[in-house]
Design a protein around this motif. Sequence first.
Motif, PDB file in Angstrom:
ATOM      1  N   HIS A 117     -18.771  44.730  31.514  1.00  0.00           N
ATOM      2  CA  HIS A 117     -17.856  43.727  32.139  1.00  0.00           C
ATOM      3  C   HIS A 117     -17.264  44.178  33.723  1.00  0.00           C
ATOM      4  O   HIS A 117     -17.493  45.416  33.886  1.00  0.00           O
ATOM      5  CB  HIS A 117     -16.697  43.014  31.483  1.00  0.00           C
ATOM      6  N   PHE A 118     -16.776  43.467  34.496  1.00  0.00           N
ATOM      7  CA  PHE A 118     -16.332  43.636  35.953  1.00  0.00           C
ATOM      8  C   PHE A 118     -17.423  44.315  36.868  1.00  0.00           C
ATOM      9  O   PHE A 118     -17.397  45.360  37.555  1.00  0.00           O
ATOM     10  CB  PHE A 118     -15.314  44.953  35.831  1.00  0.00           C
ATOM     11  N   THR A 119     -18.686  43.665  36.350  1.00  0.00           N
ATOM     12  CA  THR A 119     -19.685  43.974  37.301  1.00  0.00           C
ATOM     13  C   THR A 119     -20.018  43.321  38.682  1.00  0.00           C
ATOM     14  O   THR A 119     -20.870  43.633  39.435  1.00  0.00           O
ATOM     15  CB  THR A 119     -21.051  43.944  36.381  1.00  0.00           C
ATOM     16  N   GLY A 120     -19.173  42.451  38.857  1.00  0.00           N
ATOM     17  CA  GLY A 120     -19.303  41.498  39.958  1.00  0.00           C
ATOM     18  C   GLY A 120     -19.003  42.260  41.107  1.00  0.00           C
ATOM     19  O   GLY A 120     -19.231  42.228  42.303  1.00  0.00           O
ATOM     20  N   LYS A 121     -17.874  43.117  41.010  1.00  0.00           N
ATOM     21  CA  LYS A 121     -17.490  44.003  42.133  1.00  0.00           C
ATOM     22  C   LYS A 121     -18.330  45.294  42.519  1.00  0.00           C
ATOM     23  O   LYS A 121     -17.973  46.055  43.416  1.00  0.00           O
ATOM     24  CB  LYS A 121     -16.063  44.126  41.859  1.00  0.00           C
ATOM     25  N   LYS A 122     -19.042  45.611  41.420  1.00  0.00           N
ATOM     26  CA  LYS A 122     -20.131  46.592  41.643  1.00  0.00           C
ATOM     27  C   LYS A 122     -21.348  46.347  42.432  1.00  0.00           C
ATOM     28  O   LYS A 122     -21.882  45.213  42.223  1.00  0.00           O
ATOM     29  CB  LYS A 122     -20.314  47.456  40.251  1.00  0.00           C
TER      30      LYS A 122
END
Length: 65
Positions: A31-36
């Motif tokens: 998760h939190f892959t939107g900012k990567k």
Amino acid sequence: MPKVKTNRSAAKRFNKTGSGAITRSKAGKNHFTGKKASKSIRNLRKGTLVSSADEKRISKIIPYK
């Protein structure tokens, strides 16, 4: 000598190669892959080898893998 029990959680996370090296999957993909960046997420797909410092410890808990 009795059999050694395999740690089942470790058996699901690590694999041994034909030469005996231990592989693992990389962290940070769930998760939190939107900012990567797309490139960094793509590089997380590939597995990597366990460090030599941890290899002896992990091989003890997955003896038959």
